[in-house]
Design a protein around this motif. Structure first.
Motif, PDB file in Angstrom:
ATOM      1  N   PHE A  31       7.986   8.315   7.133  1.00 17.08           N
ATOM      2  CA  PHE A  31       7.521   9.340   6.180  1.00 17.08           C
ATOM      3  C   PHE A  31       8.071  10.716   6.553  1.00 17.08           C
ATOM      4  O   PHE A  31       7.312  11.643   6.843  1.00 17.08           O
ATOM      5  CB  PHE A  31       5.995   9.413   6.186  1.00 17.08           C
ATOM      6  N   ARG A  50       0.966   8.079   0.941  1.00 16.42           N
ATOM      7  CA  ARG A  50       2.249   8.753   0.867  1.00 16.42           C
ATOM      8  C   ARG A  50       2.203   9.899  -0.153  1.00 16.42           C
ATOM      9  O   ARG A  50       2.649  11.004   0.117  1.00 16.42           O
ATOM     10  CB  ARG A  50       3.342   7.765   0.470  1.00 16.42           C
ATOM     11  N   TYR A  51       1.625   9.625  -1.331  1.00 20.55           N
ATOM     12  CA  TYR A  51       1.624  10.655  -2.374  1.00 20.55           C
ATOM     13  C   TYR A  51       0.750  11.845  -1.988  1.00 20.55           C
ATOM     14  O   TYR A  51       1.056  12.983  -2.338  1.00 20.55           O
ATOM     15  CB  TYR A  51       1.183  10.056  -3.712  1.00 20.55           C
ATOM     16  N   THR A  84       0.843  -1.199   0.000  1.00 18.30           N
ATOM     17  CA  THR A  84       0.000   0.000   0.000  1.00 18.30           C
ATOM     18  C   THR A  84       0.877   1.246   0.000  1.00 18.30           C
ATOM     19  O   THR A  84       1.791   1.350   0.812  1.00 18.30           O
ATOM     20  CB  THR A  84      -0.893   0.008   1.255  1.00 18.30           C
ATOM     21  N   PHE A  85       0.574   2.197  -0.904  1.00 14.92           N
ATOM     22  CA  PHE A  85       1.411   3.394  -0.944  1.00 14.92           C
ATOM     23  C   PHE A  85       0.682   4.610  -1.486  1.00 14.92           C
ATOM     24  O   PHE A  85       1.299   5.494  -2.050  1.00 14.92           O
ATOM     25  CB  PHE A  85       2.680   3.122  -1.773  1.00 14.92           C
ATOM     26  N   GLY A 106       2.119   1.203  -9.719  1.00 16.60           N
ATOM     27  CA  GLY A 106       1.831   2.579  -9.314  1.00 16.60           C
ATOM     28  C   GLY A 106       0.449   2.683  -8.701  1.00 16.60           C
ATOM     29  O   GLY A 106      -0.201   1.662  -8.437  1.00 16.60           O
ATOM     30  N   VAL A 107       0.019   3.914  -8.467  1.00 18.28           N
ATOM     31  CA  VAL A 107      -1.320   4.135  -7.932  1.00 18.28           C
ATOM     32  C   VAL A 107      -2.230   4.512  -9.090  1.00 18.28           C
ATOM     33  O   VAL A 107      -1.907   5.396  -9.875  1.00 18.28           O
ATOM     34  CB  VAL A 107      -1.325   5.273  -6.895  1.00 18.28           C
TER      35      VAL A 107
END
Ligand SMILES: Cc1cc2nc3c(=O)[nH]c(=O)nc-3n(C[C@H](O)[C@H](O)[C@H](O)COP(=O)(O)O)c2cc1C
Ligand code: SF4
Ligand code: FES
Lengths: 491, 172
Positions: A128, A94-95, A90-91, A264-265
């Motif tokens: 983070f 963060r963006y 899962t990321f 990617g997302v």
């Protein structure tokens, strides 16, 4: 081909969107202004309930419903924004933190207004550093512009946001673990009830909400419930009379990693299938899909038989898995599932907080069994016993045949199911970390049993071709939905 | 922890800048103890690692027992109770990174730095003889789309190959 629909991520790549002025050019804070000018707090809460928004952090619980549990007569109430994002695969949060932190602040403001909350803590995972720096800078700007602090924009509202760093423990993502950690203690989850909505941080009513969930709020308020509910499928839950709508509305920030060409997302309407998502992510890197993890490492695995499963909350629950955090990990034909399970079990054995005996001892035990199998020392002694399966009457039971069993595979299933039983969905632990351990352990083993058996038989890891590595769903009880009411079955 | 033990260490106190940061921090929470994690982060930044003297100081600042601070420090992997290198290299080794060959990166780092991998109870094992680097494995860093990744102190490095690792280390 399915098109991306960027809403939360629409302006993510606009230069300097992290600054107030640029964010403002793209409608920034106008949705919050609309909320305070046109709606009462209760009306906002009602809109969120009607929108069908479900929590994006893992549990997928209706956000509006959660808000309705918060007693409005106890002061103060708190909002904890869950930015601990540590579920493997899962990321997406963060963006948001690094590139568009003002969007999160606007979401927090709307939630605070709706719930009459004055203090928000954003719990950011310790690693983070950049995300925290960007959010801190954005918060500072919002204070300067009068969107935070005393008497926000002359409305009489007082709203404060503070960031709080974690320190590398996965379990602090669990909402009560997060609360304990926020209070300055070990991040060990609490027994529930009482739920945080009633008694959370500093023993006061607390709303815990994931970053992505909060980022949906400006768009629900700005564009209206009707616009929002058009996205994604709404099913009918026929257990209720009249059938209750079971919403999977909105977009989801799908995080896709592993064996795809463009990880990617991707922001897409909820409800597309695994195959479609892999296509959106540039296609498979490799020849054939062997397995897909649909919702972060805690989710039960899907095989190549299940690639047409729709990736939404309801469909995945029916497939005996979960959407979880929306972290999709794809594995191609070269991957060995025993090896993948070993990796995941090492993760869980490391991250158990150690409060509950079944989890503290069981998780490393499961890891050790898988390690043994992967090392080629899996216990081979096979005995013959009655075979269980779909019996003549169509139900689960003794089939009248006999089968050979592998001691270690039975042990694996038994230990895992004693942490948390995946068939009855009961657990012997304080938090659902237990399920997050036994779900992958049992589902990988049952669905890819030939590969586990081969490793034990041959005394080394054997990667079987995709077609041989899994058993067809009709013959495998891992696919059987035993805890889901029948009425749901033919959606 | 007895006072006697603590005394042997050089005493610890925040420098001026950190004291200011701490004073601002403490006003955020209705109870002082809640400032534990951010306070420990500041202290570790100043002292390099959490010594008994640091724990004692933090306990005094937050009005809790030293044991309570120790309790917290031992729970969280990001707090060190032993000295670490000037650069702490965290290599992610969870599944999505493993699917993208993080092992190659890890092995390369091990060979290049000529060190083992630190464990949580033995940081010295992963620290280079000159005290410059500490090499450790960590769990998913929430950057699986750009796997394999490592963190060096506060900075994330993406899509790594052994060549890129060489370049990064040369430029430190
Ligand atoms: C072991 C465990 C880890 C979790 N980790 C996270 C996390 O990293 N981020 C997150 O938002 N939710 C996480 N959750 C889910 C939270 O407990 C909680 O359901 C969520 O933050 C609620 O917010 P939402 O309704 O907006 O999703 C985790 C849950 C469990 C059991
Ligand atoms: S289930 Fe595991 S992680 Fe959850 S409280 Fe118990 S020991 Fe801790
Ligand atoms: S697994 Fe390495 S960043 Fe997620």
């Amino acid at each position: 081909m399915v098109e991306e629909r960027r809403i939360l991520y629409e302006h993510l790549d606009v230069p300097d969107i992290n600054t107030f002025d640029v964010f403002r050019q793209y409608d920034g804070y106008t949705r919050f202004e609309k909320a305070i000018a046109e709606y009462q707090p209760e009306e906002i809460a009602k809109m969120v309930l009607d929108s069908g928004l479900k929590g994006r952090g893992g549990a997928g619980f209706s956000t509006g419903e959660k808000w309705s549990f918060v007693p409005r007569d106890i002061e103060p109430r708190y909002l904890c924004c869950n930015a601990d994002e540590s579920e493997p695969g899962t990321f997406s949060n963060r963006y948001v933190l690094e590139k568009n932190p003002h969007l999160l602040i606007e979401g927090i403001l709307i939630c605070c207004y709706a719930m009459g909350i004055e203090t928000t803590y954003v719990y950011i995972r310790g690693e983070f550093t950049l995300g925290k720096k960007m959010l801190d800078a954005a918060i500072k700007e919002a204070y300067e512009k009068g969107y935070l602090g005393k008497d926000v924009r002359g409305t009489g509202l007082n709203i404060d946001i503070y960031t709080h760093p974690g320190a590398g423990a996965y379990i602090c993502g669990e909402e009560t673990g997060l609360i304990e950690s926020l209070e300055g203690k070990r991040g060990q989850p609490r027994n529930k009830p009482p739920f945080p909505a009633v008694e959370g941080v500093f023993r006061k009513p607390t709303v815990v909400q994931n970053v992505e969930t909060l980022c949906n709020l400006p768009f629900i308020v700005g564009n209206g419930v009707e616009w929002y509910t058009q996205m994604g499928p709404t099913y009918a839950d026929t257990r209720f009379d009249p059938p209750k709508p079971d919403a999977n509305t909105g977009t989801k920030l799908y995080c896709i990693s592993g064996d795809v060409n463009e990880p990617g997302v991707y922001e897409l309407d909820l409800g597309l299938t695994c195959t479609e998502l892999i296509e959106v992510a540039g296609g498979l890197r490799g020849e054939e899909v062997k397995a897909v993890i649909p919702g972060g490492s805690s989710a039960p695995i899907l095989t190549h038989y299940e690639l047409d499963t729709r990736l939404d909350f309801t469909s995945l629950t029916l497939a005996k898995s979960m959407l979880g955090s929306g972290g999709i990990i794809v594995m191609n034909e070269t991957r060995n599932i025993v090896d993948c399970l070993l990796n995941i079990m090492k993760f869980y054995a490391h991250e158990s907080c150690g409060q509950c005996t079944p989890c503290r001892w069981g998780t490393p035990w499961v890891r050790d069994i898988v390690q043994r199998i992967a090392d080629g020392d899996g216990r081979k002694d096979t005995i013959t016993r009655p075979k269980f399966g779909v019996a003549e009457n169509g139900r689960w039971g003794d089939t009248g045949e006999t089968e050979e069993i592998y001691e270690d595979l039975d042990l694996l299933e038994s230990v895992a199911n004693n942490i948390a039983n995946v068939d009855t969905m009961t657990w012997n632990t304080i938090c659902v970390f237990g399920i997050a351990v036994s779900w992958p352990a049992v589902s990988y083993m049952r669905k890819f049993r030939p590969e586990f058996e081969a490793a034990i038989r041959e005394g080394k890891l054997v990667t079987l071709p995709v077609a041989e590595a899994t058993i067809p769903p009709e013959e495998n009880y891992a696919y059987q939905q035993r805890f889901i009411p029948k009425e749901f079955a033919d959606l | 922890m007895s006072d006697e033990l603590v005394q042997i260490e050089t005493p610890f106190a925040f420098n001026e800048e950190n004291q200011r940061e701490f004073d601002e921090l403490i006003g955020r929470y209705p109870i002082k103890e809640a400032a534990m994690l951010p306070t420990l982060h500041i202290a570790q930044r100043q002292a390099g690692y959490i010594t008994p003297a640091v724990m004692k100081y933090v306990a005094e600042q937050l009005d809790v027992t030293v044991m309570k601070v120790k309790d917290v420090v031992t729970f969280y992997p990001m707090f060190f109770e032993e000295p670490v290198g000037e650069y702490v290299i965290r290599v992610c080794h969870t599944l999505p990174c493993a699917l993208r060959d993080c092992k190659v990166v890890l092995d390369h780092l091990k060979a290049k730095l000529d060190t083992d991998i630190a464990s949580e109870t033995n940081l010295a094992k992963g620290t280079t003889a000159d005290g410059k680097f500490t090499l450790m494995k960590v769990e998913c860093l929430a950057s699986c789309d750009v796997a394999p990744v490592i963190m060096i102190n506060d900075d994330l490095y993406k899509n790594l190959t052994p060549e890129k690792v060489d370049e990064i280390l040369d430029n430190l």
